[in-house]
Scaffold this motif. Sequence first.
Motif: not given
Length: 122
Positions: A70-97
Motif C-alpha cells: 500500500l502506498r499513501d498518495a496523500k501524505n507521502n510526497a514520494a508516493h504521490r510523485d510515483e503515481l503522477l509519473q507512472g500513471g499520469g494522474k493523481i487519482q486513487v485508488p490506482c493499482l500498479r501491476i
Amino acid sequence: MLIKALRLVLGNTIVAADYLTRPRKLRRDAASQQRVDAAAAGLTLYQFRACPFCVKTRRVLHRLNVPVALRDAKNNAAHRDELLQGGGKIQVPCLRIEQDGKVQWLYESKAIRGYLEQHFAA
C-alpha cells in the motif's frame, strides 16, 4: 476549518467502520497461498486512507487474502510523485501491476476489484 474538521471526523468514521465490519479472509492451503503471494508481489495499491473507494478496494484485498503493498498518495510526497509519473494522474485508488517486466496502471475501484476477483478468487 469546519470542512477540514468534518472531513477528518468522516474519514475516521469510514476507517473505523471498515475495521469493525471487515470480511473474513479467504482460506487457502499453504501452497495455494504461496502462489497468490508470488502473484501479488508485483502489485502496489496507491490510495488514501479514508477514501471510500480505497476502503472498498482494500476490503476486497483483505477478503481475497492478497498481500499488496500500500502506498499513501496523500501524505507521502514520494508516493504521490510515483503515481503522477507512472500513471499520469493523481487519482486513487490506482493499482500498479508489474508483470513480465511490463507495468500497467489500473484506475477506478470497480476495475481494480474486477481484476482482483478475476486473478485471486477461489
